[in-house]
Design a protein around this motif. Sequence first.
Motif, mmCIF file in Angstrom:
data_model
loop_
_atom_site.group_PDB
_atom_site.id
_atom_site.type_symbol
_atom_site.label_atom_id
_atom_site.label_comp_id
_atom_site.label_asym_id
_atom_site.label_seq_id
_atom_site.Cartn_x
_atom_site.Cartn_y
_atom_site.Cartn_z
ATOM 1 N N GLY A 13 44.494 -69.802 -81.367
ATOM 2 C CA GLY A 13 43.396 -70.458 -80.662
ATOM 3 C C GLY A 13 43.873 -71.455 -79.651
ATOM 4 O O GLY A 13 45.037 -71.799 -79.619
ATOM 5 N N PRO A 14 43.004 -71.915 -78.747
ATOM 6 C CA PRO A 14 41.592 -71.551 -78.647
ATOM 7 C C PRO A 14 41.400 -70.274 -77.827
ATOM 8 O O PRO A 14 42.358 -69.750 -77.268
ATOM 9 N N ASP A 15 40.146 -69.777 -77.766
ATOM 10 C CA ASP A 15 39.876 -68.637 -76.898
ATOM 11 C C ASP A 15 39.809 -69.118 -75.445
ATOM 12 O O ASP A 15 40.013 -70.298 -75.161
ATOM 13 N N VAL A 38 40.767 -76.524 -62.690
ATOM 14 C CA VAL A 38 42.034 -76.601 -61.958
ATOM 15 C C VAL A 38 43.157 -77.002 -62.914
ATOM 16 O O VAL A 38 44.243 -76.413 -62.920
ATOM 17 N N LEU A 39 42.884 -78.000 -63.745
ATOM 18 C CA LEU A 39 43.885 -78.470 -64.703
ATOM 19 C C LEU A 39 44.334 -77.321 -65.611
ATOM 20 O O LEU A 39 45.525 -77.137 -65.868
ATOM 21 N N TRP A 43 48.039 -75.927 -65.868
ATOM 22 C CA TRP A 43 48.718 -75.974 -67.167
ATOM 23 C C TRP A 43 49.243 -74.593 -67.561
ATOM 24 O O TRP A 43 50.359 -74.456 -68.033
ATOM 25 N N GLU A 44 48.437 -73.555 -67.306
ATOM 26 C CA GLU A 44 48.882 -72.189 -67.596
ATOM 27 C C GLU A 44 50.169 -71.867 -66.835
ATOM 28 O O GLU A 44 51.112 -71.300 -67.384
ATOM 29 N N LYS A 45 50.185 -72.267 -65.555
ATOM 30 C CA LYS A 45 51.364 -71.992 -64.727
ATOM 31 C C LYS A 45 52.566 -72.784 -65.225
ATOM 32 O O LYS A 45 53.660 -72.262 -65.357
ATOM 33 N N HIS A 207 38.324 -78.660 -73.117
ATOM 34 C CA HIS A 207 39.394 -77.709 -72.874
ATOM 35 C C HIS A 207 39.893 -77.920 -71.449
ATOM 36 O O HIS A 207 39.077 -78.089 -70.557
ATOM 37 N N PRO A 208 41.178 -77.951 -71.129
ATOM 38 C CA PRO A 208 42.297 -77.529 -71.975
ATOM 39 C C PRO A 208 42.991 -78.664 -72.743
ATOM 40 O O PRO A 208 44.060 -78.428 -73.321
#
Lengths: 406, 279
Positions: A13-15, A38-39, A43-45, A207-208
């Motif tokens: 998680g989370p979804d 945007v955050l 963060w994913e990148k 989230h996130p």
Amino acid sequence: MNETPKPNSFRSGPDEDGRFGIFGGRFVAETLMPLILVLQGEWEKAKNDPAFQKELADLGAHYIGRPSPLYFAERLTEHLGGAKIYFKREELNHTGSHKINNCIGQILLAKRMGKTRIIAETGAGQHGVASATVAARFGFPCVVYMGATDVQRQAPNVFRMKLLGAEVRPVTAGHGTLKDAMNEALRDWVTNVDDTYYLIGTAAGPHPYPEMVRDFQSVIGTEARAQLLEAEGRLPDVVIAAVGGGSNAIGIFHPFLDDDSVRIVGVEAGGRGLQGVEHCASITAGTPGVLHGNRTYLLQDGDGQILEGHSISAGLDYPGIGPEHSWLHSIGRAEYVPIMDDEALDAFQMLTRLEGIIPALEPSHALAEVIKRAPKMGKDEIILMNLSGRGDKDIFTVGKILGMEL
Amino acid sequence: MTARMDKRFAALKAEGRPALITYIMGGDPDFETSLGIMKALPDAGADLIELGMPFSDPMADGPAVQMAGQRALKDGQTLAKTLELASRFREGDTETPIVMMGYYNPIYVYGVERFLDDVIASGIDGLIVVDLPPEMDDELCIPALAKGVNFIRLATPTTDDKRLPAVLKNTSGFVYYVSMNGITGSALPDPSLIGGAVKRIKGHTALPVCVGFGVKTADHAKAIGAAADGVVVGSAIVSQIAGSLTKDGKAGPDTVAAVATLVRGLATGVRAARLVAAE
């Protein structure tokens, strides 16, 4: 209620909408919504960028002092006469608590995003100090919102923040504690959306943040798991941590969630008892609701108004809890128990005398639970506890209660 | 429920002027005074009423609205009582649309289905829930629309063209354009910028676009009204209430009259707005 099948992993998680079961989510004003999207993207990148991870690891090693030691508390173990007790020594980190792990991660993200100003909320002041520290290290101006009550009871940390160049803004709304500081930080953010990065200190908020803070703090559990396997050749039987918002706890819990044999115990602030409103046991005595961007267990009245709560420890004095903890509770993977002010105070003194370690009042709650459990466990069993912060900041509070002149 | 609001905006359009939307906090400073103020609003020139639902932690509100909520809660206001305010108002006024505005938690705790049924029974026409963006539409927006209750969305300067369609998708009644990034009651931004923003939103929707946050005087109302389908005034009204209270925070002898006087002035501004636009 239908029985939900056990998930393949408790760690996935989370979804994509930021939900842990029904908990979490993104309950924010429209002004902030584009910002947190945007955050999330940044963060994913960042988390998949080896250069970001390398910088994080380098700063962890040379600035924070990671890995923090895993320490066998021999005299405490002997004294309690049961399970072997190990501490993950997060109080030895630079700035004296686990909070710096998250702050280093988020300041690197803020830099990456081209933000030029940092805001933070703080309760005990540990996150405020850690935020002021990384802001100084990376050359950002920093404003820390802190409840006026907490400014009083955590004076040493207020002074530290000022020395580090941060501006501390006392918040007088409500009881003047962490909840009110977070409201005010959100009001600042909604006003200064272009240049400002909001450095949330706990695994809560929209989230996130809950996921991101957890990931930055999971270094605690990842290290501890490897260190304990090295020391004992096996996993602990129980992992225990104190829970306010819950970042130190989720940090040590998360890497153990899929280890079925490991019991997970979060310790909430029972304050002066659960009968009235003078506690912060959101899970034990609260109900689900929506505050500060996420759905989670909250202390609230029947009209959905948030209650103020009480804890001897400013860091646990929050009427909510991170959403992942609410989920772990709801599916039964972790248990949450209350510890009263006086039990935490006794534990604080015991550790100081037996191990020569002055713990913060927050992990003193976890310690009090260790003291309850260890004697009932076998000598071949192992308890791992997150010693999340040192107690220097609390000596004035403790001195006052114990009637000692300082 | 959608009918009353659509009818009101259609009538204003025919009249050729923007709406004056007045915000009060339900139960501020007490239930009866709040009801008295609410009843006085239409006569003073208010076209729609925003009825605030007090919440202990209003994260998007400035000090004026925060304090209004605290006064109401201290006097024992609850969500049930705010619904009751609306139904008491409806006994004497079946024309003026009412929009409830607040935060999600009290609604969530009350229970969404029960809340919507009571909203309809109380004669409320729409909802504005600050902390429910489109990403959270399943919570309340979709159930509200299914029952015929308008769900009015906030659009802000951070809502860019890419995001606007998502924000407008399930919006009904009108669009509430928040004139700046910030909390309620801050300084009014440049009206000329607002005109551009309203035009941008109108490029994406046929709904009326009303503007709020920072409107305090008749002149503001006139300037903003020239560019929008409606002007929302909140903090100025609750500040007027605050200023009329006795030393111990109770309703003063002139509390209702003070609000009516302010609203009459704002109504004059709104009625002059299109004259400016026509010049």
